[in-house]
Scaffold this motif. Structure first.
Motif, PDB file in Angstrom:
ATOM      1  N   LEU A  19       0.850  -1.298   0.093  1.00 57.39           N
ATOM      2  CA  LEU A  19      -0.069   0.042   0.135  1.00 57.39           C
ATOM      3  C   LEU A  19       0.761   1.304   0.278  1.00 57.39           C
ATOM      4  O   LEU A  19       0.795   2.025  -0.850  1.00 57.39           O
ATOM      5  CB  LEU A  19      -0.814   0.232   1.146  1.00 57.39           C
ATOM      6  CG  LEU A  19      -1.567   1.450   1.616  1.00 57.39           C
ATOM      7  CD1 LEU A  19      -2.726   1.439   0.070  1.00 57.39           C
ATOM      8  CD2 LEU A  19      -2.352   1.344   2.690  1.00 57.39           C
ATOM      9  N   LEU A  20       1.733   1.325   0.892  1.00 59.73           N
ATOM     10  CA  LEU A  20       2.626   2.453   0.990  1.00 59.73           C
ATOM     11  C   LEU A  20       3.640   2.597  -0.311  1.00 59.73           C
ATOM     12  O   LEU A  20       3.585   3.866  -0.615  1.00 59.73           O
ATOM     13  CB  LEU A  20       3.753   2.554   2.269  1.00 59.73           C
ATOM     14  CG  LEU A  20       3.135   2.441   3.542  1.00 59.73           C
ATOM     15  CD1 LEU A  20       4.151   1.997   4.588  1.00 59.73           C
ATOM     16  CD2 LEU A  20       2.652   3.597   3.814  1.00 59.73           C
ATOM     17  N   LYS A  21       4.081   1.653  -0.798  1.00 61.50           N
ATOM     18  CA  LYS A  21       4.691   1.760  -2.195  1.00 61.50           C
ATOM     19  C   LYS A  21       3.851   2.260  -3.056  1.00 61.50           C
ATOM     20  O   LYS A  21       4.295   2.905  -3.766  1.00 61.50           O
ATOM     21  CB  LYS A  21       5.229   0.371  -2.449  1.00 61.50           C
ATOM     22  CG  LYS A  21       6.126   0.304  -3.772  1.00 61.50           C
ATOM     23  CD  LYS A  21       6.752  -1.073  -3.925  1.00 61.50           C
ATOM     24  CE  LYS A  21       7.609  -1.361  -5.163  1.00 61.50           C
ATOM     25  NZ  LYS A  21       7.895  -2.640  -5.546  1.00 61.50           N
ATOM     26  N   ASN A  22       2.647   1.786  -3.189  1.00 63.21           N
ATOM     27  CA  ASN A  22       1.816   2.261  -4.327  1.00 63.21           C
ATOM     28  C   ASN A  22       1.704   3.799  -4.221  1.00 63.21           C
ATOM     29  O   ASN A  22       1.546   4.324  -5.241  1.00 63.21           O
ATOM     30  CB  ASN A  22       0.372   1.337  -4.294  1.00 63.21           C
ATOM     31  CG  ASN A  22      -0.244   1.707  -5.433  1.00 63.21           C
ATOM     32  OD1 ASN A  22       0.132   1.883  -6.640  1.00 63.21           O
ATOM     33  ND2 ASN A  22      -1.571   1.618  -5.355  1.00 63.21           N
ATOM     34  N   ILE A  23       1.289   4.165  -3.197  1.00 64.39           N
ATOM     35  CA  ILE A  23       0.939   5.494  -2.695  1.00 64.39           C
ATOM     36  C   ILE A  23       2.237   6.291  -3.216  1.00 64.39           C
ATOM     37  O   ILE A  23       2.302   7.399  -4.067  1.00 64.39           O
ATOM     38  CB  ILE A  23       0.587   5.760  -1.320  1.00 64.39           C
ATOM     39  CG1 ILE A  23      -0.705   5.291  -0.940  1.00 64.39           C
ATOM     40  CG2 ILE A  23       0.701   7.194  -1.008  1.00 64.39           C
ATOM     41  CD1 ILE A  23      -1.265   5.175   0.431  1.00 64.39           C
ATOM     42  N   PHE A  24       3.377   6.119  -2.610  1.00 68.46           N
ATOM     43  CA  PHE A  24       4.739   6.931  -2.519  1.00 68.46           C
ATOM     44  C   PHE A  24       5.367   6.718  -3.909  1.00 68.46           C
ATOM     45  O   PHE A  24       6.060   7.416  -3.987  1.00 68.46           O
ATOM     46  CB  PHE A  24       5.630   6.511  -1.401  1.00 68.46           C
ATOM     47  CG  PHE A  24       5.004   7.380  -0.327  1.00 68.46           C
ATOM     48  CD1 PHE A  24       4.995   8.686  -0.227  1.00 68.46           C
ATOM     49  CD2 PHE A  24       4.274   6.574   0.725  1.00 68.46           C
ATOM     50  CE1 PHE A  24       4.566   9.429   1.103  1.00 68.46           C
ATOM     51  CE2 PHE A  24       3.666   7.399   1.654  1.00 68.46           C
ATOM     52  CZ  PHE A  24       3.716   8.663   2.137  1.00 68.46           C
TER      53      PHE A  24
END
Length: 167
Positions: free
Chosen positions: A70-75
């Motif tokens: 999730l974090l990777k997709n956002i950032f």
């Protein structure tokens, strides 16, 4: 959503500081763990100084981001935009800043944009503060020309609007 992001760093308050800067500024984290804005690399030491943490905290934050889907997709997909508020007057544009009585109210942008269009103005940019990042969220509207005074009175009639400022 912001609470979900913060929960992933709940045991690491220093990393939360870095996370906030990354998100507020629209910085991305590439596959190499580098913080970037487009193709421009932002030094981890500079981010650490801004956040008031050690550079290794920035490294740990980017490692955590890359290890969480999730974090990777956002950032890897967040973007920054040029905010015209402070340069609009020099460009001959109008600036309207709306303070709502409650930023969670539905339809504020719709009501304001309707009044603006009924007065023959075009909206060039609309930016709303995220109430999770600021105590007093505001809606900033940039129009294609100066804001006539009568428009402020009409916008103040919207029940969820607490205040209006123009530049």
């Amino acid at each position: 959503m912001w609470q979900i992001l913060l929960q992933k760093f709940e045991k690491h308050p220093a990393q939360q500081k870095v996370l906030r800067i990354l998100f507020e500024r629209g910085f991305q984290v590439n596959d190499d763990g580098k913080v970037v804005s487009g193709s421009i690399e932002i030094a981890h030491t500079q981010l650490a100084r801004e956040a008031g943490v050690d550079r290794r905290v920035v490294d740990a934050t980017t490692d955590t981001i890359l290890s969480d889907e999730l974090l990777k997709n956002i950032f890897q997909n967040v973007l920054s935009i040029p905010f015209l508020r402070d340069v609009a007057p020099q460009l001959g544009l109008g600036v309207l800043i709306i303070t709502p009585d409650d930023a969670a109210n539905i339809g504020i942008l719709a009501d304001v944009s309707r009044i603006i269009s009924e007065n023959g103005l075009s909206i060039r940019q609309a930016v709303s503060d995220d109430p999770y990042f600021t105590d007093e969220a505001r809606l900033t509207i940039i129009t294609d020309s100066k804001i006539p005074g009568g428009l402020v009175d009409k916008i103040m009639e919207i029940k969820s609007v607490k205040g209006v400022s123009i530049y």
